[in-house]
Design a protein around this motif. Structure first.
Motif, PDB file in Angstrom:
ATOM      1  N   ASP A  26     -33.825 -12.657   5.897  1.00  0.00           N
ATOM      2  CA  ASP A  26     -34.010 -13.382   4.715  1.00  0.00           C
ATOM      3  C   ASP A  26     -34.281 -12.416   3.451  1.00  0.00           C
ATOM      4  O   ASP A  26     -34.953 -11.636   3.593  1.00  0.00           O
ATOM      5  N   ASP A  27     -33.611 -12.730   2.319  1.00  0.00           N
ATOM      6  CA  ASP A  27     -34.184 -11.836   1.223  1.00  0.00           C
ATOM      7  C   ASP A  27     -35.436 -12.283   0.796  1.00  0.00           C
ATOM      8  O   ASP A  27     -35.882 -13.346   1.155  1.00  0.00           O
ATOM      9  N   GLY A  28     -36.269 -11.310   0.566  1.00  0.00           N
ATOM     10  CA  GLY A  28     -37.738 -11.556   0.255  1.00  0.00           C
ATOM     11  C   GLY A  28     -38.644 -11.439   1.534  1.00  0.00           C
ATOM     12  O   GLY A  28     -39.572 -11.531   1.173  1.00  0.00           O
ATOM     13  N   ALA A  29     -38.122 -11.382   2.576  1.00  0.00           N
ATOM     14  CA  ALA A  29     -39.007 -11.447   3.899  1.00  0.00           C
ATOM     15  C   ALA A  29     -39.838 -10.049   4.025  1.00  0.00           C
ATOM     16  O   ALA A  29     -39.657  -9.185   3.396  1.00  0.00           O
ATOM     17  N   HIS A  30     -41.076 -10.382   4.487  1.00  0.00           N
ATOM     18  CA  HIS A  30     -42.142  -9.261   4.233  1.00  0.00           C
ATOM     19  C   HIS A  30     -42.046  -8.365   5.462  1.00  0.00           C
ATOM     20  O   HIS A  30     -41.910  -8.737   6.706  1.00  0.00           O
ATOM     21  N   PHE A  31     -42.209  -6.908   4.988  1.00  0.00           N
ATOM     22  CA  PHE A  31     -42.190  -5.825   6.129  1.00  0.00           C
ATOM     23  C   PHE A  31     -43.402  -5.319   5.869  1.00  0.00           C
ATOM     24  O   PHE A  31     -43.749  -5.096   4.761  1.00  0.00           O
ATOM     25  N   ASP A  32     -44.277  -5.041   6.953  1.00  0.00           N
ATOM     26  CA  ASP A  32     -45.571  -4.478   6.774  1.00  0.00           C
ATOM     27  C   ASP A  32     -45.484  -3.047   6.553  1.00  0.00           C
ATOM     28  O   ASP A  32     -46.268  -2.345   6.070  1.00  0.00           O
ATOM     29  N   ALA A  33     -44.171  -2.480   7.035  1.00  0.00           N
ATOM     30  CA  ALA A  33     -44.209  -0.781   6.735  1.00  0.00           C
ATOM     31  C   ALA A  33     -42.564  -0.674   6.243  1.00  0.00           C
ATOM     32  O   ALA A  33     -41.793  -1.265   6.935  1.00  0.00           O
ATOM     33  N   GLU A  34     -42.282   0.073   5.372  1.00  0.00           N
ATOM     34  CA  GLU A  34     -40.925   0.397   4.867  1.00  0.00           C
ATOM     35  C   GLU A  34     -40.696   2.012   4.845  1.00  0.00           C
ATOM     36  O   GLU A  34     -41.622   2.550   4.084  1.00  0.00           O
ATOM     37  N   ILE A  35     -39.720   2.391   5.516  1.00  0.00           N
ATOM     38  CA  ILE A  35     -39.314   3.660   5.342  1.00  0.00           C
ATOM     39  C   ILE A  35     -37.740   3.852   4.761  1.00  0.00           C
ATOM     40  O   ILE A  35     -37.211   3.095   5.239  1.00  0.00           O
ATOM     41  N   ARG A  36     -37.494   4.899   4.045  1.00  0.00           N
ATOM     42  CA  ARG A  36     -36.241   4.944   3.678  1.00  0.00           C
ATOM     43  C   ARG A  36     -35.908   6.505   3.771  1.00  0.00           C
ATOM     44  O   ARG A  36     -36.640   7.406   3.406  1.00  0.00           O
ATOM     45  N   LEU A  37     -34.617   6.781   4.303  1.00  0.00           N
ATOM     46  CA  LEU A  37     -33.849   7.903   4.217  1.00  0.00           C
ATOM     47  C   LEU A  37     -32.649   8.024   3.587  1.00  0.00           C
ATOM     48  O   LEU A  37     -31.906   6.977   3.635  1.00  0.00           O
ATOM     49  N   ASP A  38     -32.302   9.159   3.078  1.00  0.00           N
ATOM     50  CA  ASP A  38     -30.806   9.477   2.675  1.00  0.00           C
ATOM     51  C   ASP A  38     -30.036   9.738   3.737  1.00  0.00           C
ATOM     52  O   ASP A  38     -30.039  11.213   4.115  1.00  0.00           O
ATOM     53  N   ALA A  39     -28.995   9.444   4.245  1.00  0.00           N
ATOM     54  CA  ALA A  39     -28.179   9.917   5.076  1.00  0.00           C
ATOM     55  C   ALA A  39     -27.255  11.252   4.791  1.00  0.00           C
ATOM     56  O   ALA A  39     -27.118  11.909   5.437  1.00  0.00           O
ATOM     57  N   ALA A  40     -26.983  11.126   3.395  1.00  0.00           N
ATOM     58  CA  ALA A  40     -26.345  12.087   3.041  1.00  0.00           C
ATOM     59  C   ALA A  40     -27.046  13.486   3.000  1.00  0.00           C
ATOM     60  O   ALA A  40     -26.284  14.539   3.004  1.00  0.00           O
ATOM     61  N   ALA A  41     -28.416  13.344   3.101  1.00  0.00           N
ATOM     62  CA  ALA A  41     -29.227  14.617   3.400  1.00  0.00           C
ATOM     63  C   ALA A  41     -29.399  15.088   4.428  1.00  0.00           C
ATOM     64  O   ALA A  41     -30.042  16.083   4.870  1.00  0.00           O
ATOM     65  N   LEU A  42     -28.874  14.403   5.627  1.00  0.00           N
ATOM     66  CA  LEU A  42     -29.443  14.870   6.843  1.00  0.00           C
ATOM     67  C   LEU A  42     -28.514  15.920   7.492  1.00  0.00           C
ATOM     68  O   LEU A  42     -27.092  15.910   7.307  1.00  0.00           O
TER      69      LEU A  42
END
Lengths: 202, 467
Positions: free
Chosen positions: B269-285
């Protein structure tokens, strides 16, 4: 499953991080259909040379540590596969307690189902315990689960945290299946009936 | 109700009972069983006079121990034969559906579950194997368990659990050509480390994950455990529904319509809580190769073997020195200068039909380097049949690949497929631990495309500029 209350024994230092389950018990030992007898395979790729003879450099082959009951190891102990052969091998060798800064989840669970106590301590305490362990048979550690403390040879005490439920399980040595069946049987029946209505396609 | 994550929803839906300290009894919808981690569990049931509570929710198959050579005349290794016969007997005694080594439906447990439609969105799935996380690609809560837990699930269809924390890994953007699902997950493990996901369930999200096929998502979820997370998952969508369409054990007709309505609710759901968040950019892989003995030891194919002296922490520095010594590599060596003896294409990570199609496409009309022994092990009998129907086997054999029977094979080398000491292998599997593919063997984890190109050239090459 044997109870775990208090253990006094030699602690072997294994200064490696990410000790994985392939290291603890390599696959050639997984072909057994028993839980016992795996102690000879414990750490076998480090413990034996290619010709099958003992590697004298490996800690558990050194006279002071041949009867170790505790292992003190680097971060993330037990990572990798779910093989319960890893705790079975430790147990069969005589290890009842592993101390590290952290454990992989599945291995951690498996320990509690086999009467092995995994103890997570801080990095600082781990270094202290490595120092104690390096003194071999002259310096035993006492692990007191009830009091949640490790007592070192010089009177030093390291406190540790443990989930109360898991602690109780080790102290009692009780088997989960018996408890679940006896105490939760009706709840499982009810859940199954309700779930069958909610999700009839399963 | 507050906004919930996908994991929260599946968890809530399966809780039978919770104690004040949070210890819960979780209902298990699907239990997969194989020959290596089950004999002691069935023996435990027998000794205690217990039955399998829900045989219809249990599916057994042999995969770890089976030879990948012709097995129509039996199995030579007596210990493997005993374990396989034990599973057959246990399945019979306890009334569990079992695919034996001659059944076309046989294959790696994490490939056959989805293939049969046994794996479904919103279910809880366990197996005595850590790569059970694979099934999370369908929006299921799936994870590995130990043998005592296998016995517990067989007897009670439940598992004693504490809820894990929520982690979300968002992979934005679009993958460059030549970069695959395997590179995504290796990059994530490199980023968070092998213990980064410990105590968490990972939800993979973002444009690059949505763009992956269901098989690609299985590759990503499969290696969640290499990042320390027992389970990884992706919210189900039309691609998942299309994949499941017509599978033997998947719902059909009205049952399917009802299931779809439920499956459509399986998203965070929108606004659900995550204890940890990681972001990666696929274009840079970039395409990724592992250089050490932990899956976190990742580097771009254009990079060099790193220098452990740069690591401040002493224990970590020593471990990486040990890894380099084991791997027979020196810091500063270019990845593309690493020569290979073996190539292994297969496993629950990359042994599906799309993987084999990719390899065949890349090697068609080419020849495996004379210094390399390359093998392809389809993930299941049905993958093998499909590949042969498409003529992929002919392309692979003409190029000099060994075309084998399905199973886990050299991913963990329990059967005869293994590296000799010091042999170096480009492998599409999931673990590069010491001794994993054979005593003193050296494993580099890569994507199927990178493994295919390495087989032809005899060393690693940048797939983006190759061919």
């Amino acid at each position: 499953m044997d109870k775990f209350t208090t253990l006094t024994g030699v602690a072997a230092p294994l200064e490696i991080v990410n000790v994985d389950t392939d290291m603890i018990i390599p696959k050639q030992y997984l072909k057994t259909i028993k839980r016992t007898g795996l102690g000879t395979g414990l750490f076998s790729e480090m413990r034996y040379k290619e010709d099958g003879s003992e590697n004298p450099d490996f800690v558990l082959n050194q006279p002071a540590y041949r009867k170790a009951q505790i292992i003190v190891a680097g971060d993330n102990f037990g990572c990798g596969s779910s093989r319960e052969h890893a705790p079975w091998a430790l147990l069969d060798f005589g290890i009842r307690c592993v101390i590290s800064t952290s454990f992989a989840d599945i291995f951690y669970n498996n320990c509690f189902n086999n009467g092995i106590l995994p103890v997570a301590v801080s990095q600082e305490d781990l270094y202290k315990l490595f120092d104690d362990a390096k003194r071999g048979a002259n310096a035993t550690l006492t692990i007191d689960l009830e009091a949640q403390e490790i007592r070192g040879p010089d009177g030093g005490v390291v406190r540790f945290d443990i989930d109360p439920q898991r602690k109780a399980k080790l102290l009692s040595g009780l088997d989960d299946i018996g408890v679940t069946t006896k105490e939760k049987g009706p709840a499982i029946d009810t859940y199954e009936r309700q779930a069958a209505e909610r999700r009839p396609w399963l | 109700m507050p906004p919930r994550t996908l994991y929260d929803k599946i968890w809530d839906d399966h809780v039978v009972d919770t104690q004040p300290d949070g210890t819960s009894l979780l209902y298990i919808d699907r239990h997969l069983v194989h020959e290596v981690t089950s004999p002691q569990a069935f023996e435990g049931l027998r000794v205690a006079g217990r039955k399998v509570r829900a045989p219809a929710k249990t599916l057994a198959v042999v995969d770890h121990n089976v030879p990948t050579s012709d097995r129509s005349k039996g199995i030579d290794d007596p210990e493997a034969a005993t374990q396989i016969a034990t599973l057959a007997q246990n399945a019979k005694d306890f009334g569990v559906l079992y695919f034996n080594e001659r059944d076309v439906r046989q294959g790696i447990v994490h490939i056959i579950g989805p293939e049969q439609g046994f794996t479904l969105p919103g279910t809880t799935i366990v197996c005595g194997d850590s790569h059970t996380s694979t099934h999370g690609a369908f929006g299921a809560l799936a994870h590995g368990i130990g043998t005592s837990e296998v016995e517990h699930v067989l007897a009670t269809q439940t598992l004693v659990q504490k809820k894990a924390r929520n982690m979300r890994v968002t992979v934005d953007g679009a993958l460059p050509p030549g970069v695959t699902a395997k590179d995504i997950i290796l990059a994530i493990i490199g980023e968070i480390g092998t213990a980064g996901g410990t105590g968490h369930v990972i939800e993979y999200a973002g444009e690059a994950i949505r763009a992956l096929s269901v098989e690609g998502r299985m590759t990503v979820c499969n290696m969640s455990i290499e990042g320390g997370a027992r389970a990884g998952m992706v919210a189900p969508d039309d691609k998942v529904y299309a994949y499941l369409d017509g599978r033997p054990m998947a719902p059909k007709g009205e049952a399917l319509a009802a299931a779809r309505r439920f499956w459509d609710t399986l998203h965070t759901d929108d606004g659900a809580h995550f204890d940890a968040e990681i972001r990666l950019d696929a274009a840079a892989l970039p395409p990724i190769v592992t250089w050490g003995t932990s899956p976190e030891d990742v580097i771009s194919v254009t990079g060099q073997v790193p220098d452990p002296e740069q690591i401040a922490d002493e224990a970590k520095r020593l471990s990486k020195h040990r890894a380099l010594e084991y791997m027979g590599l020196t810091a500063g060596t270019r990845i593309t200068d690493i020569a290979l003896d073996r190539v292994f294409i297969g496993s629950c990570t990359n042994g599906r039909i799309e993987d084999l199609r990719e390899v065949a496409r890349l090697v068609e009309g080419k020849k495996v380097n004379p210094n390399v022994n390359a093998m392809v092990v389809p993930g299941s009998g049905l993958v093998k049949v499909q590949a042969e129907a498409e003529g992929l086997d002919k392309i692979l054999v003409a190029a000099g690949f060994d075309w084998r029977e399905p199973g886990c094979s050299m991913c963990l080398a329990m059967n005869a497929d293994r590296l000799s000491p010091q042999e170096r292998c480009a492998s599409t599997s999931n673990r590069n631990f010491e001794g994993r593919q054979g005593f003193k063997g050296r494993t580099h984890l890569v994507s199927p495309a990178m493994a295919a190109a390495a087989a032809i050239e005899g060393h690693f090459v940048d797939i983006r500029t190759w061919g």
